[in-house]
Design a protein around this motif. Structure first.
Motif, mmCIF file in Angstrom:
data_model
loop_
_atom_site.group_PDB
_atom_site.id
_atom_site.type_symbol
_atom_site.label_atom_id
_atom_site.label_comp_id
_atom_site.label_asym_id
_atom_site.label_seq_id
_atom_site.Cartn_x
_atom_site.Cartn_y
_atom_site.Cartn_z
ATOM 1 N N VAL A 1 -26.347 85.240 121.752
ATOM 2 C CA VAL A 1 -25.957 85.537 120.367
ATOM 3 C C VAL A 1 -27.186 85.590 119.459
ATOM 4 N N LEU A 2 -28.034 84.569 119.526
ATOM 5 C CA LEU A 2 -29.209 84.525 118.653
ATOM 6 C C LEU A 2 -30.251 85.568 119.053
ATOM 7 N N GLY A 3 -30.366 85.854 120.353
ATOM 8 C CA GLY A 3 -31.300 86.885 120.782
ATOM 9 C C GLY A 3 -30.918 88.265 120.262
ATOM 10 N N LYS A 4 -29.627 88.570 120.330
ATOM 11 C CA LYS A 4 -29.165 89.854 119.812
ATOM 12 C C LYS A 4 -29.365 89.942 118.309
ATOM 13 N N PHE B 1 -34.078 79.496 117.880
ATOM 14 C CA PHE B 1 -34.359 80.601 118.804
ATOM 15 C C PHE B 1 -35.609 81.322 118.348
ATOM 16 N N LYS B 2 -36.541 81.531 119.275
ATOM 17 C CA LYS B 2 -37.785 82.229 118.962
ATOM 18 C C LYS B 2 -37.877 83.487 119.812
ATOM 19 N N LEU B 3 -37.845 84.635 119.144
ATOM 20 C CA LEU B 3 -38.018 85.928 119.821
ATOM 21 C C LEU B 3 -39.502 86.147 120.040
ATOM 22 N N MET B 4 -39.926 86.105 121.304
ATOM 23 C CA MET B 4 -41.342 86.158 121.639
ATOM 24 C C MET B 4 -41.684 87.463 122.355
ATOM 25 N N PRO C 1 -34.321 91.090 138.123
ATOM 26 C CA PRO C 1 -34.452 89.997 139.100
ATOM 27 C C PRO C 1 -35.850 89.388 139.105
ATOM 28 N N ARG C 2 -35.906 88.066 139.134
ATOM 29 C CA ARG C 2 -37.123 87.251 139.167
ATOM 30 C C ARG C 2 -37.959 87.360 137.888
ATOM 31 N N GLU C 3 -37.412 87.916 136.822
ATOM 32 C CA GLU C 3 -38.102 87.908 135.535
ATOM 33 C C GLU C 3 -37.780 86.621 134.787
ATOM 34 N N VAL C 4 -38.744 86.160 134.008
ATOM 35 C CA VAL C 4 -38.599 84.960 133.195
ATOM 36 C C VAL C 4 -38.651 85.353 131.727
ATOM 37 N N SER C 5 -37.766 84.811 130.957
ATOM 38 C CA SER C 5 -37.704 85.158 129.536
ATOM 39 C C SER C 5 -38.921 84.620 128.791
ATOM 40 N N SER C 6 -39.497 85.460 127.953
ATOM 41 C CA SER C 6 -40.561 85.004 127.057
ATOM 42 C C SER C 6 -39.976 84.286 125.849
ATOM 43 N N ILE D 1 -42.755 95.539 123.863
ATOM 44 C CA ILE D 1 -43.334 94.201 123.999
ATOM 45 C C ILE D 1 -42.255 93.130 124.132
ATOM 46 N N LEU D 2 -40.985 93.531 124.169
ATOM 47 C CA LEU D 2 -39.889 92.569 124.297
ATOM 48 C C LEU D 2 -39.379 92.540 125.731
ATOM 49 N N ASP D 3 -38.672 91.475 126.060
ATOM 50 C CA ASP D 3 -38.089 91.342 127.391
ATOM 51 C C ASP D 3 -37.028 92.407 127.624
ATOM 52 N N ASN D 4 -36.800 92.715 128.893
ATOM 53 C CA ASN D 4 -35.721 93.626 129.259
ATOM 54 C C ASN D 4 -34.367 92.994 128.933
ATOM 55 N N VAL D 5 -33.407 93.837 128.600
ATOM 56 C CA VAL D 5 -32.035 93.374 128.337
ATOM 57 C C VAL D 5 -31.094 94.148 129.245
#
Length: 539
Positions: free
Chosen positions: A133-136, A287-290, A167-172, A159-163
């Motif tokens: 919710v906060l990421g969106k 929540f911090k969008l990195m 697989p095997r990705e870690v959220s920034s 520069i943002l994470d995939n949505v």
């Protein structure tokens, strides 16, 4: 909005900021205007979530209170926060900061939290849903700011994470569940950090502010206490009258860098008053969008939109390097030099953002290599060398360039001990980078940032300013010489053509010879005069 300010923090419905196909609606334009004006005045705004999302946030706060309440009075040694900047995108699970009387549980998709002593631990409930919710919401707000800046749609997607994550990705990005001043937590008894003012416990003093390195931060708390400094330098309590479906949003340093300083980061602190008698302390969801660690913060989108980009933002900065640096907020931005977030109606009824731009658009042009080199050397001095000197208690006092030419090769020079302690590169004069020759600047950069030359698009065959002027004069001399020789030969050809086509007597021949000789003499004198002038310039 023009000429008027908001009396308090702007309140914006998240649903009004969601973009739609076609022309922007009036509610969208009004919401963007309110949001951006609030960010300028207060460096923060209030976001109103839908009822269902508000209920989810409240439930997560209730779960967080119970989670921290059952924690041990004092954390084990491996749960103490290390403040290691290299771990900025790896934190997960529970940790504590006794000096700040703060406990945190970081939820980061893709990372399995570390469990202390192999004990079973249940995290606060609902964190994956709250993260979504906060990421969106953070991405919607970021796109709204991009609309104001007249950038293309979703300009920061690279520069943002995939949505969703692959697989095997870690959220920034990270969701931090925090608890301040839990009465059963014994951290503050071991580390006396707080002060008493008017009988109240103050969490942070005025000079101990914090600045998030995120793009966008969203905070929802169960009690007031978040203060943010406005553009006039006053601390403003921003969550004093939050509704059950509302949260605070504020920009961070990464957005400041990515927008070339057009969006200032928020300086904030948490002040907790009279919570000793409270059973749970103060709990919050942050929540911090990195940005992703393997990308770079570049201002190319700002240039494409026609915004001027100052020298300090010209060179892209690797995200991982940016996150590990220490940033001095006094040098990062000037809070009195802000942009006006206003929308003006056009003839077709639409509204477009208008910013005050400087008349000189030369800032957006690429910098000369020598100037780029100087700016990079000054940056490394502030971020690397000064940090080493501060840790060792050394006060840097640079030498004069002429005097230091002899100091470099001697061990008993006045600056020898200082150079050795801070790791100053051998052969480089101990002078301020602004006064260094270009070759010394490159050696200086390579010493403190190995591999700098390979990672920067810089012309390494640079000349000093004096050599550059001499080279320019030589070029002018050669061009002038070739010009006069060209006219000289052209005159010869014309005269002889005229001679062969018009001579009818010996007298006429003598007259033409005199004319040609006079013409040659005049051209030769002009040529020698020009040569003399240029030689004087060179010398």
């Amino acid at each position: 909005m023009a000429g008027t300010g908001l009396p308090s923090l702007g309140r914006v419905k998240l649903s009004d900021l969601v973009p739609a196909e076609g022309l922007p609606s009036d509610s969208f334009k009004l919401s963007v205007s309110t949001l951006t004006q609030s960010l300028v005045q207060y460096s923060a705004a209030i976001i109103q979530f839908p009822a269902s999302d508000g209920a989810l946030l409240r439930a997560a706060l209730d779960s967080a209170r119970l989670y921290f309440h059952q924690k041990a009075p004092y954390p084990s040694a491996d749960m103490i926060h290390s403040n290691d900047p290299r771990e900025w995108c790896k934190t997960s699970g529970y940790y504590a900061d006794p000096q700040m009387w703060q406990e945190t549980y970081d939820f980061r998709p893709g990372v399995t939290p570390l469990v202390s002593n192999e004990t079973m631990e249940f995290p606060p409930s609902g964190l994956p849903d709250v993260f979504a919710v906060l990421g969106k919401a953070a991405r919607v707000i970021l796109d709204a700011i991009s609309f104001y800046l007249n950038l293309r749609s979703s300009p920061f997607s690279e520069i943002l994470d995939n949505v969703p994550l692959r697989p095997r990705e870690v959220s920034s990005s990270v969701l931090s569940v925090c608890c301040h001043v839990r009465p059963s937590f014994q951290g503050a008894q071991h580390h006396s950090f707080a002060t008493q003012e008017d009988g109240q416990l103050v969490m942070f003093s005025d000079h101990e502010h914090q600045v998030d390195k995120s793009l966008i931060s969203l905070v929802k708390s169960d009690k007031a206490g978040l203060h943010i400094k406005d553009f006039q330098g006053r601390w403003v309590l921003v969550d004093g009258d939050l509704g059950p479906q509302e949260a605070i949003v504020y920009p961070g340093l990464a957005l400041y860098q990515a927008t070339a300083g057009y969006v200032n980061p928020a300086m904030h602190r948490t002040e907790v008053n009279n919570l000793q008698s409270n059973l749970f302390g103060r709990c919050s969801l942050a929540f911090k969008l990195m940005p992703k660690s393997m990308t770079s913060l570049s201002c190319s989108e700002m240039r494409a939109a026609g915004h001027g980009v100052e020298a300090q933002f010209q060179i892209p900065v690797p995200v991982d390097d940016f996150m590990q640096r220490s940033h001095s907020t006094d040098q990062l931005f000037n809070r009195h030099n802000v942009q006006n977030f206003n929308f003006h109606a056009t003839q077709d009824g639409s509204m477009k953002p208008v910013t005050k731009r400087k008349k000189n658009d030369s800032r957006s042009k690429p910098l000369p290599p020598s100037k780029r080199l100087r700016l990079e050397a000054q940056r490394v001095l502030k971020e690397r060398v000064q940090d080493i000197a501060d840790k060792k208690g050394i006060k840097l006092r640079f030498c004069n360039l002429k005097e230091c030419e002899n100091h470099v090769n001697t061990l008993d020079s006045p600056c020898a001990s200082t150079r050795m302690e801070i790791g100053w590169p051998p052969g480089v004069p101990f002078v301020h980078p602004h006064d260094m020759p270009n070759k010394s600047k490159i050696g200086f950069l390579e010493a403190y940032e190995p591999g700098w030359s390979a990672t920067h698009d810089m012309e390494l065959s640079l000349t000093d300013p004096g050599q550059g002027s001499q080279h320019s004069a030589n070029c002018n001399f050669q061009s002038c010489s070739s010009l006069y020789l060209h006219y000289y030969l052209q005159s010869c050809i014309l005269c002889f053509v005229f001679f062969y086509s018009n001579i009818h007597s010996f007298t006429t021949f003598q007259l033409l010879v005199k004319i040609i000789s006079s013409l040659f003499t005049i051209l030769l004198l002009k040529y020698l005069k020009a040569k003399l002038i240029i030689l004087k310039v060179i010398l």
